[in-house]
Motif scaffolding. Structure first.
Motif, PDB file in Angstrom:
ATOM      1  N   SER A   1       0.790  -1.287  -0.153  1.00 51.47           N
ATOM      2  CA  SER A   1      -0.268  -0.001  -0.089  1.00 51.47           C
ATOM      3  C   SER A   1       1.153   0.833   0.082  1.00 51.47           C
ATOM      4  CB  SER A   1      -0.909   0.433   1.478  1.00 51.47           C
ATOM      5  OG  SER A   1      -0.898   1.187   1.384  1.00 51.47           O
ATOM      6  N   GLY A   2       0.225   2.274   0.059  1.00 54.67           N
ATOM      7  CA  GLY A   2       0.999   3.755  -0.832  1.00 54.67           C
ATOM      8  C   GLY A   2       1.465   3.834   0.285  1.00 54.67           C
ATOM      9  N   VAL A   3       0.321   4.281   1.303  1.00 56.48           N
ATOM     10  CA  VAL A   3       0.829   4.594   2.358  1.00 56.48           C
ATOM     11  C   VAL A   3       1.752   3.803   3.801  1.00 56.48           C
ATOM     12  CG1 VAL A   3      -0.563   4.590   5.241  1.00 56.48           C
ATOM     13  CG2 VAL A   3      -1.558   5.562   2.726  1.00 56.48           C
ATOM     14  N   VAL A   4       1.167   2.424   3.302  1.00 53.52           N
ATOM     15  CA  VAL A   4       2.419   2.055   4.514  1.00 53.52           C
ATOM     16  C   VAL A   4       3.958   2.156   3.458  1.00 53.52           C
ATOM     17  CG1 VAL A   4       4.142  -0.953   4.844  1.00 53.52           C
ATOM     18  CG2 VAL A   4       0.682  -0.037   5.357  1.00 53.52           C
ATOM     19  N   VAL A   5       4.306   2.379   2.816  1.00 55.24           N
ATOM     20  CA  VAL A   5       5.416   2.769   1.037  1.00 55.24           C
ATOM     21  C   VAL A   5       5.732   3.912   1.893  1.00 55.24           C
ATOM     22  CG1 VAL A   5       6.197   3.397  -0.315  1.00 55.24           C
ATOM     23  CG2 VAL A   5       4.667   1.032  -0.787  1.00 55.24           C
ATOM     24  N   CYS A   6       4.838   5.013   2.059  1.00 57.05           N
ATOM     25  CA  CYS A   6       5.447   6.479   2.853  1.00 57.05           C
ATOM     26  C   CYS A   6       6.187   5.852   4.476  1.00 57.05           C
ATOM     27  CB  CYS A   6       4.157   7.294   2.378  1.00 57.05           C
ATOM     28  SG  CYS A   6       4.233   8.144   0.956  1.00 57.05           S
ATOM     29  N   ALA A   7       4.936   5.258   4.893  1.00 53.97           N
ATOM     30  CA  ALA A   7       5.387   4.648   6.467  1.00 53.97           C
ATOM     31  C   ALA A   7       7.149   3.943   6.486  1.00 53.97           C
ATOM     32  CB  ALA A   7       4.431   4.185   6.670  1.00 53.97           C
ATOM     33  N   LEU A   8       7.484   3.339   5.633  1.00 55.23           N
ATOM     34  CA  LEU A   8       8.829   2.724   5.632  1.00 55.23           C
ATOM     35  C   LEU A   8       9.699   3.694   4.597  1.00 55.23           C
ATOM     36  CD1 LEU A   8       7.630  -1.144   3.381  1.00 55.23           C
ATOM     37  CD2 LEU A   8       8.668  -0.756   5.678  1.00 55.23           C
ATOM     38  N   ARG A   9       9.505   4.815   4.147  1.00 57.98           N
ATOM     39  CA  ARG A   9      10.574   4.943   3.377  1.00 57.98           C
ATOM     40  C   ARG A   9      10.884   6.380   4.820  1.00 57.98           C
ATOM     41  NH1 ARG A   9      14.204   3.391   0.190  1.00 57.98           N
ATOM     42  NH2 ARG A   9      14.502   5.678   0.366  1.00 57.98           N
ATOM     43  N   ARG A  10       9.855   7.065   5.175  1.00 58.53           N
ATOM     44  CA  ARG A  10      10.207   7.631   6.565  1.00 58.53           C
ATOM     45  C   ARG A  10      10.951   7.289   7.806  1.00 58.53           C
ATOM     46  NH1 ARG A  10       4.827  11.280   4.641  1.00 58.53           N
ATOM     47  NH2 ARG A  10       5.805  11.671   2.661  1.00 58.53           N
ATOM     48  N   GLY A  11      11.299   5.865   7.424  1.00 58.98           N
ATOM     49  CA  GLY A  11      10.951   5.764   8.570  1.00 58.98           C
ATOM     50  C   GLY A  11      10.475   5.490   9.588  1.00 58.98           C
ATOM     51  N   VAL A  12       8.912   5.826   9.773  1.00 54.27           N
ATOM     52  CA  VAL A  12       8.042   5.498  11.005  1.00 54.27           C
ATOM     53  C   VAL A  12       7.809   3.904  11.211  1.00 54.27           C
ATOM     54  CG1 VAL A  12       5.523   6.520  10.703  1.00 54.27           C
ATOM     55  CG2 VAL A  12       7.195   7.236   9.588  1.00 54.27           C
ATOM     56  N   ILE A  13       8.082   2.606  10.059  1.00 55.22           N
ATOM     57  CA  ILE A  13       7.658   2.060  10.598  1.00 55.22           C
ATOM     58  C   ILE A  13       9.184   0.997   9.585  1.00 55.22           C
ATOM     59  CG2 ILE A  13       5.092   1.296  11.148  1.00 55.22           C
ATOM     60  CD1 ILE A  13       5.463   0.111   8.392  1.00 55.22           C
ATOM     61  N   THR A  14       9.513  -0.226  10.616  1.00 58.87           N
ATOM     62  CA  THR A  14      10.337  -1.346   9.568  1.00 58.87           C
ATOM     63  C   THR A  14       9.900  -2.110   9.080  1.00 58.87           C
ATOM     64  OG1 THR A  14      11.833  -2.532  11.178  1.00 58.87           O
ATOM     65  CG2 THR A  14      12.692  -0.444  10.919  1.00 58.87           C
ATOM     66  N   PRO A  15      10.376  -2.889   8.479  1.00 57.41           N
ATOM     67  CA  PRO A  15      10.226  -4.261   7.194  1.00 57.41           C
ATOM     68  C   PRO A  15      10.390  -5.624   8.932  1.00 57.41           C
ATOM     69  CG  PRO A  15      11.514  -3.131   5.897  1.00 57.41           C
ATOM     70  CD  PRO A  15      11.587  -2.191   6.720  1.00 57.41           C
ATOM     71  N   GLU A  16      11.240  -5.494   9.305  1.00 58.25           N
ATOM     72  CA  GLU A  16      11.097  -6.445  10.515  1.00 58.25           C
ATOM     73  C   GLU A  16      10.528  -6.067  11.579  1.00 58.25           C
ATOM     74  OE1 GLU A  16      15.111  -5.255   7.850  1.00 58.25           O
ATOM     75  OE2 GLU A  16      13.484  -3.706   9.522  1.00 58.25           O
ATOM     76  N   GLU A  17      10.340  -4.749  11.333  1.00 63.59           N
ATOM     77  CA  GLU A  17       9.162  -4.682  12.605  1.00 63.59           C
ATOM     78  C   GLU A  17       7.712  -5.666  12.245  1.00 63.59           C
ATOM     79  OE1 GLU A  17       8.878  -0.844  15.153  1.00 63.59           O
ATOM     80  OE2 GLU A  17       9.241   0.066  13.944  1.00 63.59           O
ATOM     81  N   VAL A  18       7.116  -5.509  10.936  1.00 66.28           N
ATOM     82  CA  VAL A  18       6.245  -5.871  10.298  1.00 66.28           C
ATOM     83  C   VAL A  18       6.460  -7.077  10.071  1.00 66.28           C
ATOM     84  CG1 VAL A  18       4.845  -5.945   8.121  1.00 66.28           C
ATOM     85  CG2 VAL A  18       5.272  -3.963   9.013  1.00 66.28           C
ATOM     86  N   SER A  19       7.219  -8.103  10.486  1.00 66.32           N
ATOM     87  CA  SER A  19       7.870  -9.352  10.164  1.00 66.32           C
ATOM     88  C   SER A  19       7.210  -9.639  11.362  1.00 66.32           C
ATOM     89  CB  SER A  19       8.629 -10.266   9.342  1.00 66.32           C
ATOM     90  OG  SER A  19       9.730  -9.017  10.097  1.00 66.32           O
ATOM     91  N   ASP A  20       7.271  -9.121  12.245  1.00 71.21           N
ATOM     92  CA  ASP A  20       7.763  -9.999  13.803  1.00 71.21           C
ATOM     93  C   ASP A  20       6.719  -9.617  13.868  1.00 71.21           C
ATOM     94  OD1 ASP A  20       9.962 -11.044  13.265  1.00 71.21           O
ATOM     95  OD2 ASP A  20      11.318  -9.215  14.375  1.00 71.21           O
ATOM     96  N   ALA A  21       5.653  -8.315  13.428  1.00 69.86           N
ATOM     97  CA  ALA A  21       4.123  -7.928  14.689  1.00 69.86           C
ATOM     98  C   ALA A  21       4.076  -9.273  15.012  1.00 69.86           C
ATOM     99  CB  ALA A  21       4.142  -6.877  13.932  1.00 69.86           C
ATOM    100  N   ASP A  22       2.863  -9.185  15.996  1.00 66.79           N
ATOM    101  CA  ASP A  22       1.517 -10.263  16.343  1.00 66.79           C
ATOM    102  C   ASP A  22       0.570  -9.156  16.608  1.00 66.79           C
ATOM    103  OD1 ASP A  22       1.453  -8.687  19.604  1.00 66.79           O
ATOM    104  OD2 ASP A  22       2.584 -10.289  20.262  1.00 66.79           O
ATOM    105  N   GLU A  23      -0.498  -9.839  16.680  1.00 65.58           N
ATOM    106  CA  GLU A  23      -2.141  -8.704  16.819  1.00 65.58           C
ATOM    107  C   GLU A  23      -1.629  -7.744  17.226  1.00 65.58           C
ATOM    108  OE1 GLU A  23      -6.411  -8.910  17.662  1.00 65.58           O
ATOM    109  OE2 GLU A  23      -5.233 -10.910  18.026  1.00 65.58           O
ATOM    110  N   SER A  24      -0.826  -7.758  19.193  1.00 73.02           N
ATOM    111  CA  SER A  24      -0.985  -6.667  19.443  1.00 73.02           C
ATOM    112  C   SER A  24       0.214  -5.282  19.057  1.00 73.02           C
ATOM    113  CB  SER A  24      -0.448  -6.435  21.266  1.00 73.02           C
ATOM    114  OG  SER A  24       0.526  -7.248  21.120  1.00 73.02           O
ATOM    115  N   THR A  25       0.762  -5.588  18.577  1.00 75.97           N
ATOM    116  CA  THR A  25       2.365  -4.668  17.716  1.00 75.97           C
ATOM    117  C   THR A  25       1.835  -4.403  16.564  1.00 75.97           C
ATOM    118  OG1 THR A  25       3.943  -6.917  17.292  1.00 75.97           O
ATOM    119  CG2 THR A  25       4.282  -5.764  18.644  1.00 75.97           C
TER     120      THR A  25
END
Length: 337
Positions: A252-276
């Motif tokens: 998603s473009g929203v998530v892509v922008c968040a990734l590019r700006r360092g708001v989130i990281t791919p590792e955080e997404v891959s390791d995420a559970d429901e709460s995170t």
């Protein structure tokens, strides 16, 4: 139902006085054509990831953004054929993005272009899901058979085939991005991913049933559709990114922008559970990224409305109004698709 940041974009309730609950019941009450129900039932048996609501939602919405040039007597056939196409492209898209089933995707994407089943020597065949491919093959056979009955099929079939390839390439890009999040950037997300909305194939089906359309205006119409499909994609992005993020889909473009700006990281997404995941969603919302896309939608809406006079054999103003309606329906159905 829209977030406050969504600016001037109206919702169903604001536009028509219909509350969201009533709107949802209206969609649930949609009666799909028999052939669509048949393939929706097969989809449920073979895959079942998507709720029946999605097929009803899009079938109901085609009335809003079908080209005015379609013969009135052909409208029900056009809605039916475009809904079948929606099921086809949704299955492929989910294979590319959500299921990570690239072998089945690679074979499935070839079906509309004359693929002859699965060969034992095909490297993609080893891991392919045969029931899914059988569903896709039968579904495409029905779509192809019905489209060949359209009065102007021959006049638009070659461009339609090209537009299908563009749609499938957009899916491939999304899958590639999910595997390689370091390539994420807004420019490519907007350029490539918009074709995933299938606006050009939908228009191709319309034109096959449009005896009065002037082919000399085809280039001008396609230019308008480029902007309109970007607007449709923005509507989809801002109402599905939370679900997709929870599924590990980064396209998603929203998530892509968040990734590019360092708001989130791919590792955080891959390791995420429901709460995170909820924490990541709140973090993205706090940065106002959604509102940026809404502003872009509004700019494009104003720009494209200045160009509608370029096309005379289609009511281009009504078509743009239809994309406004698509946005409203996206917002009203947020969380259901």
């Amino acid at each position: 139902m829209a977030h406050e940041a969504r600016g001037q974009v109206t919702t169903i309730s604001a536009e028509t006085g219909t509350d969201v609950g009533t709107y949802m019941r209206t969609v649930e009450d949609v009666e799909l054509p028999p052939i669509v129900r048949e393939y929706a039932n097969r989809y449920d048996r073979v895959i079942g990831d998507r709720d029946r609501f999605l097929w009803k939602w899009i079938h109901n919405l085609f009335e809003e953004f079908t080209l005015s040039s379609v013969s009135p007597g052909a409208l029900s056939d056009v809605y039916e054929r475009k809904t079948l196409l929606t099921i086809f492209v949704t299955v492929l898209d989910d294979l590319a993005e959500r299921g990570g089933d690239r072998s089945t995707f690679e074979i499935g994407r070839r079906i509309p272009f004359g693929a002859e089943g699965i060969s034992d020597t095909d490297p993609d065949a080893i891991d392919a899901e045969l029931p899914v491919l059988e569903l896709l093959a039968d579904l495409w056979a029905e779509i192809d058979r019905s489209l060949r009955e359209a009065p102007r099929y021959a006049a638009f079939s070659d461009v339609f085939e090209y537009d299908l390839r563009q749609t499938f390439d957009a899916m491939e890009y999304s899958g590639l991005l999910n595997d390689n999040p370091m390539i994420a950037n807004r420019t490519e997300a907007e350029q490539h991913d918009a074709y995933n909305m299938a606006m050009f194939p939908y228009a191709g089906i319309d034109l096959m049933h449009s005896p009065s359309f002037d082919r000399e205006e085809y280039g001008a119409l396609r230019s308008l559709i480029c902007d309109l499909q970007q607007m449709a994609r923005i509507g989809n992005w801002i109402t599905t990114w939370e679900r997709e993020l929870a599924e590990g889909d980064l396209s998603s473009g929203v998530v892509v922008c968040a990734l590019r700006r360092g708001v989130i990281t791919p590792e955080e997404v891959s390791d995420a559970d429901e709460s995170t995941v909820s924490e990541l969603i709140d973090r993205i919302k706090s940065r106002g990224i959604e509102s940026e896309f809404v502003r872009e939608w509004e700019i494009r809406n104003g720009t494209v409305r200045k160009r509608t006079a370029e096309v005379e054999s289609v009511d281009a103003d009504a078509f743009v109004d239809g994309i406004q309606a698509v946005m409203n329906h996206h917002l009203a159905s947020e969380g259901y698709k």
